[in-house]
Design a protein around this motif. Structure first.
Motif, mmCIF file in Angstrom:
data_model
loop_
_atom_site.group_PDB
_atom_site.id
_atom_site.type_symbol
_atom_site.label_atom_id
_atom_site.label_comp_id
_atom_site.label_asym_id
_atom_site.label_seq_id
_atom_site.Cartn_x
_atom_site.Cartn_y
_atom_site.Cartn_z
ATOM 1 N N GLU A 78 41.501 38.552 22.660
ATOM 2 C CA GLU A 78 40.474 38.194 22.122
ATOM 3 C C GLU A 78 39.529 37.625 22.951
ATOM 4 O O GLU A 78 38.792 36.492 22.986
ATOM 5 C CB GLU A 78 41.061 36.826 21.262
ATOM 6 N N MET A 79 39.000 38.711 23.819
ATOM 7 C CA MET A 79 37.995 38.376 24.998
ATOM 8 C C MET A 79 37.308 39.525 24.979
ATOM 9 O O MET A 79 37.523 40.905 24.573
ATOM 10 C CB MET A 79 38.624 38.145 26.516
ATOM 11 N N PRO A 80 35.972 39.260 25.368
ATOM 12 C CA PRO A 80 34.897 40.535 25.517
ATOM 13 C C PRO A 80 35.367 41.586 26.500
ATOM 14 O O PRO A 80 36.011 41.183 27.653
ATOM 15 C CB PRO A 80 33.705 40.071 25.796
ATOM 16 N N VAL A 81 34.844 42.895 26.324
ATOM 17 C CA VAL A 81 35.378 43.907 27.435
ATOM 18 C C VAL A 81 34.284 44.944 27.426
ATOM 19 O O VAL A 81 34.224 46.096 27.573
ATOM 20 C CB VAL A 81 36.646 44.627 26.878
ATOM 21 N N ASP A 82 33.128 44.377 27.576
ATOM 22 C CA ASP A 82 31.856 45.120 27.607
ATOM 23 C C ASP A 82 31.295 45.304 28.947
ATOM 24 O O ASP A 82 30.322 46.076 29.286
ATOM 25 C CB ASP A 82 30.858 44.233 26.896
ATOM 26 N N CYS A 83 32.057 44.867 30.138
ATOM 27 C CA CYS A 83 31.568 45.405 31.481
ATOM 28 C C CYS A 83 33.039 45.245 32.111
ATOM 29 O O CYS A 83 34.172 44.725 31.702
ATOM 30 C CB CYS A 83 30.728 44.337 31.841
ATOM 31 N N GLU A 84 33.078 45.837 33.338
ATOM 32 C CA GLU A 84 34.052 45.977 34.351
ATOM 33 C C GLU A 84 34.949 44.514 34.563
ATOM 34 O O GLU A 84 35.827 44.407 34.439
ATOM 35 C CB GLU A 84 33.687 46.550 35.591
ATOM 36 N N ALA A 85 34.009 43.702 34.997
ATOM 37 C CA ALA A 85 34.387 42.159 35.257
ATOM 38 C C ALA A 85 35.340 41.363 33.852
ATOM 39 O O ALA A 85 36.334 41.080 33.977
ATOM 40 C CB ALA A 85 33.390 41.237 35.632
ATOM 41 N N ALA A 86 34.851 42.020 32.734
ATOM 42 C CA ALA A 86 35.197 41.387 31.428
ATOM 43 C C ALA A 86 36.467 42.106 31.212
ATOM 44 O O ALA A 86 37.387 41.467 30.737
ATOM 45 C CB ALA A 86 34.441 41.432 30.295
ATOM 46 N N ILE A 87 36.734 43.482 31.230
ATOM 47 C CA ILE A 87 37.788 44.210 31.632
ATOM 48 C C ILE A 87 38.870 43.765 32.277
ATOM 49 O O ILE A 87 40.208 43.391 31.851
ATOM 50 C CB ILE A 87 37.623 45.808 31.504
ATOM 51 N N ILE A 88 38.809 43.309 33.492
ATOM 52 C CA ILE A 88 39.580 42.689 34.287
ATOM 53 C C ILE A 88 40.063 41.389 34.028
ATOM 54 O O ILE A 88 41.002 41.291 33.953
ATOM 55 C CB ILE A 88 38.984 42.814 35.937
ATOM 56 N N ALA A 89 39.121 40.660 33.493
ATOM 57 C CA ALA A 89 39.603 39.229 33.176
ATOM 58 C C ALA A 89 40.362 39.315 32.089
ATOM 59 O O ALA A 89 41.401 38.461 31.603
ATOM 60 C CB ALA A 89 38.289 38.558 32.977
ATOM 61 N N ALA A 90 40.274 40.043 30.851
ATOM 62 C CA ALA A 90 41.224 40.462 29.661
ATOM 63 C C ALA A 90 42.306 40.727 30.207
ATOM 64 O O ALA A 90 43.411 40.273 29.607
ATOM 65 C CB ALA A 90 40.305 41.233 28.787
ATOM 66 N N ALA A 91 42.298 41.816 31.048
ATOM 67 C CA ALA A 91 43.929 42.496 31.396
ATOM 68 C C ALA A 91 44.418 41.309 32.333
ATOM 69 O O ALA A 91 45.753 41.035 32.049
ATOM 70 C CB ALA A 91 43.623 43.596 32.188
ATOM 71 N N GLN A 92 43.888 40.513 33.216
ATOM 72 C CA GLN A 92 44.668 39.500 33.787
ATOM 73 C C GLN A 92 45.113 38.338 32.907
ATOM 74 O O GLN A 92 46.056 37.739 33.189
ATOM 75 C CB GLN A 92 43.643 38.859 34.798
ATOM 76 N N SER A 93 44.297 38.263 31.750
ATOM 77 C CA SER A 93 44.791 37.244 30.872
ATOM 78 C C SER A 93 46.026 37.678 30.157
ATOM 79 O O SER A 93 46.893 36.800 29.831
ATOM 80 C CB SER A 93 43.530 36.941 29.581
ATOM 81 N N LEU A 94 46.038 38.884 29.775
ATOM 82 C CA LEU A 94 47.436 39.271 29.096
ATOM 83 C C LEU A 94 48.601 39.188 29.969
ATOM 84 O O LEU A 94 49.561 38.907 29.695
ATOM 85 C CB LEU A 94 47.096 40.740 28.611
ATOM 86 N N ARG A 95 48.240 39.809 31.195
ATOM 87 C CA ARG A 95 49.231 39.599 32.347
ATOM 88 C C ARG A 95 50.135 38.264 32.451
ATOM 89 O O ARG A 95 51.134 38.043 32.266
ATOM 90 C CB ARG A 95 48.795 40.052 33.633
ATOM 91 N N ALA A 96 48.895 37.156 32.425
ATOM 92 C CA ALA A 96 49.599 35.825 32.606
ATOM 93 C C ALA A 96 50.096 35.413 31.453
ATOM 94 O O ALA A 96 51.156 34.609 31.303
ATOM 95 C CB ALA A 96 48.353 34.844 32.848
ATOM 96 N N THR A 97 49.589 35.584 30.119
ATOM 97 C CA THR A 97 50.159 35.198 28.904
ATOM 98 C C THR A 97 51.570 35.769 28.688
ATOM 99 O O THR A 97 52.537 35.304 28.056
ATOM 100 C CB THR A 97 49.130 35.644 27.816
ATOM 101 N N HIS A 98 51.630 37.141 28.868
ATOM 102 C CA HIS A 98 52.823 37.730 28.421
ATOM 103 C C HIS A 98 53.755 38.353 29.398
ATOM 104 O O HIS A 98 54.657 38.865 29.227
ATOM 105 C CB HIS A 98 52.327 38.984 27.572
ATOM 106 N N GLY A 99 53.434 38.105 30.807
ATOM 107 C CA GLY A 99 54.293 38.224 31.726
ATOM 108 C C GLY A 99 54.477 39.995 32.195
ATOM 109 O O GLY A 99 55.657 40.434 32.562
ATOM 110 N N PHE A 100 53.550 40.523 32.014
ATOM 111 C CA PHE A 100 53.553 41.999 32.232
ATOM 112 C C PHE A 100 53.362 42.233 34.045
ATOM 113 O O PHE A 100 52.463 41.600 34.472
ATOM 114 C CB PHE A 100 52.346 42.574 31.662
ATOM 115 N N GLY A 101 54.069 43.118 34.125
ATOM 116 C CA GLY A 101 53.771 43.554 35.620
ATOM 117 C C GLY A 101 52.551 44.092 35.858
ATOM 118 O O GLY A 101 51.895 43.697 37.162
ATOM 119 N N ALA A 102 52.135 44.959 35.073
ATOM 120 C CA ALA A 102 50.714 45.656 35.203
ATOM 121 C C ALA A 102 50.042 45.816 34.102
ATOM 122 O O ALA A 102 50.710 46.250 32.923
ATOM 123 C CB ALA A 102 50.822 46.736 36.172
ATOM 124 N N VAL A 103 48.870 46.040 33.978
ATOM 125 C CA VAL A 103 47.936 46.301 32.583
ATOM 126 C C VAL A 103 47.041 47.535 33.028
ATOM 127 O O VAL A 103 46.069 47.373 34.169
ATOM 128 C CB VAL A 103 47.048 45.331 31.961
#
Length: 495
Positions: free
Chosen positions: A227-252
């Motif tokens: 539920e985050m924007p992914v319109d640039c590289e920084a936004a993509i990284i931030a969204a992936a980091q959020s998913l890692r933190a929220t769901h305990g993924f090793g990597a996205v």
């Protein structure tokens, strides 16, 4: 969670991994795939007129091809790499389910567990195509969750299969297989067994995959799940980091189409630009990348190397027409793209795939065949005339065993590798493939050349493939022979 420790972004003073050696290890992989299987049916033909009943094109059907799709396409790509694969899925008790059982069971290095649910509709996607253009796709599917008892059985089988494999892939196409707590149970088992779990997710709720080692969403899936924007590289990284933190993924690992892939894990992030030189068809590229990543992790490659190989494989995949698999030879060629005569020597399957790509570009594909045991000027004349009649020429060569069967000892004088290499060295030959059958009929059927070329010492009605080539609008060309052809090994009356 079973931790995967990736390498940091390489520094200029660090040695680069030998990707060619990494590719050659992939055939030792052992992978379990659990996911939604479907039947992809392709109906090819040509359109010459519009229907008088409605303003729609009339497709004159020439051929039909059926392939395993969805998670089945992941399995196809794993087997193309030589990896041993266990596959667990659910089909219905219908013709499409029976076709899938036969198609998947026909692979020697696949251990299939296709469970049958009575009354369930097997997902079937039917595509109508003309000249490389898709006219229509018709789907038949059932997406409600599989029966709870069947889900329990599926999990039990998966846990047993995990013990014999290194990596487990959850390929979720949203068709009802990976519903409820099925993903959680498999991921938990992977954690306890020390197995890597890779997920190709579907939908916006990634909590179902919590604790997975790697998830591979595309840009749209990443946006929906975070539920985050992914319109640039920084936004993509931030969204992936959020998913890692929220769901305990090793990597996205975010697949970005023409923009490549981005890896986000505990050590930071790395971006891998797209590798594709030319894009013909993006169908199945995600499955190819998923298979490659999983196979690489199964043979203990570093995660960053695995992502590089997955990105490379996706680039090779989109350079093919249709849902085509990527093989070791394709990857090695992509890693060392300089032209080499020996690279023209390909398998019969690769020749058919390349012919399809050439036709997609509007080029006429020619085919000729023979023993080509001791080349003489007559052979060269035939090949030159053959190439002049088309834009790309494929040459079929009888194998050593086939030559011996048809001509007897002491033939062949030259082994098939030497005969193929000599032919590949000619500029007017674009591809060479060795076939082991007594006639090239099956090879011609798969390549579907626009021009079939033989020596004029043949009678048109006796040329193998002459009748079939007219069915798809091709033509037969009989080339006049030269005086130097005596006796013509390549033009033997044996087809």
């Amino acid at each position: 969670m079973n931790k995967i420790t990736p390498g940091a972004a390489p520094r200029p003073d660090e040695p680069q991994p030998d990707l060619a050696a990494a590719v050659r290890r992939l055939s030792h992989a052992n992978v379990l795939v659990v996911g939604d299987v479907m039947l992809d049916r392709y109906t090819y033909g040509d359109v010459h007129r519009i229907s008088t009943e409605a303003p729609v094109p009339i497709l004159t059907i020439e051929r039909e091809v059926a392939l395993p799709g969805g998670a089945g396409n992941v399995v196809r790509n794993l087997t193309a790499l030589g990896a041993a694969t266990a596959f667990i899925s659910v089909v219905g008790d219908d013709p499409a389910g029976q076709d899938l059982t036969g198609l998947i069971g026909g692979h020697s290095n696949v251990e299939p567990w296709l469970l049958v649910q009575g009354g369930r509709t097997t997902t079937l996607k039917t595509r109508l195509l003309a000249k490389g253009q898709q006219l229509l796709r018709a789907d038949r599917e059932q997406t409600d969750p599989i029966h709870p008892k069947l889900a329990e059985r599926l999990v039990r089988i998966a846990l047993d299969a995990m013990a014999a494999t290194s990596v487990t892939v959850l390929s979720d196409y949203g068709k009802g297989l990976l519903c409820g707590d099925v993903p959680a149970k498999i991921i938990e088992a992977g954690r306890k067994m020390g197995r890597v779990v890779v997920v190709d997710p579907r939908g916006a709720d990634f909590s179902r995959y919590a604790g997975a080692d790697v998830v591979m969403p595309n840009r749209q899936e990443l946006a929906a799940a975070s539920e985050m924007p992914v319109d640039c590289e920084a936004a993509i990284i931030a969204a992936a980091q959020s998913l890692r933190a929220t769901h305990g993924f090793g990597a996205v690992v975010v697949t970005l189409g023409n923009d490549g892939m981005t890896l986000v894990d505990a050590s930071g992030w790395q971006h891998f630009p797209a590798e594709a030189a030319e894009v013909y068809d993006t169908s199945g590229a995600g499955d190819t990348a998923l298979a490659m990543l999983s196979a690489a992790l199964a043979v203990k490659h570093d995660l960053s190397v695995a992502v590089r190989l997955a990105n490379l494989a996706a680039g090779v995949s989109v350079g093919k027409v249709g849902v085509s698999v990527v093989r070791e030879a394709d990857l090695l060629h992509a890693l060392t793209p300089q032209r080499s005569a020996l690279r023209k020597i390909v398998s019969c399957e690769e020749a058919a795939e390349q012919a399809e790509r050439w036709r997609h570009r509007g080029w006429r594909v020619g085919f000729t065949n023979g023993y080509f045991d001791l080349l003489n000027p007559g052979h060269i004349h035939l090949l030159e005339q053959a190439r002049a009649a088309c834009d790309r020429l494929i040459v079929g060569v009888n194998s050593d065993s086939g030559t011996q069967r048809l001509k007897g000892a002491p033939h062949p004088i030259q082994p098939e590798a030497a005969r193929a290499a000599v032919l590949a060295g000619f500029a007017f030959v674009d591809q060479v493939c060795v076939f082991d059958t007594d006639t090239p009929e099956a090879l011609i059927e798969n390549i579907r050349p626009d021009v079939l070329i033989k020596g004029a010492n043949h009678v048109a009605e006796e040329v193998v493939g002459a009748e079939r080539i007219r069915d798809w609008g091709g033509r037969l060309l009989l080339v006049e022979l030269t005086d130097e052809t005596s006796p013509p090994a390549a033009y033997s009356p044996v087809p």
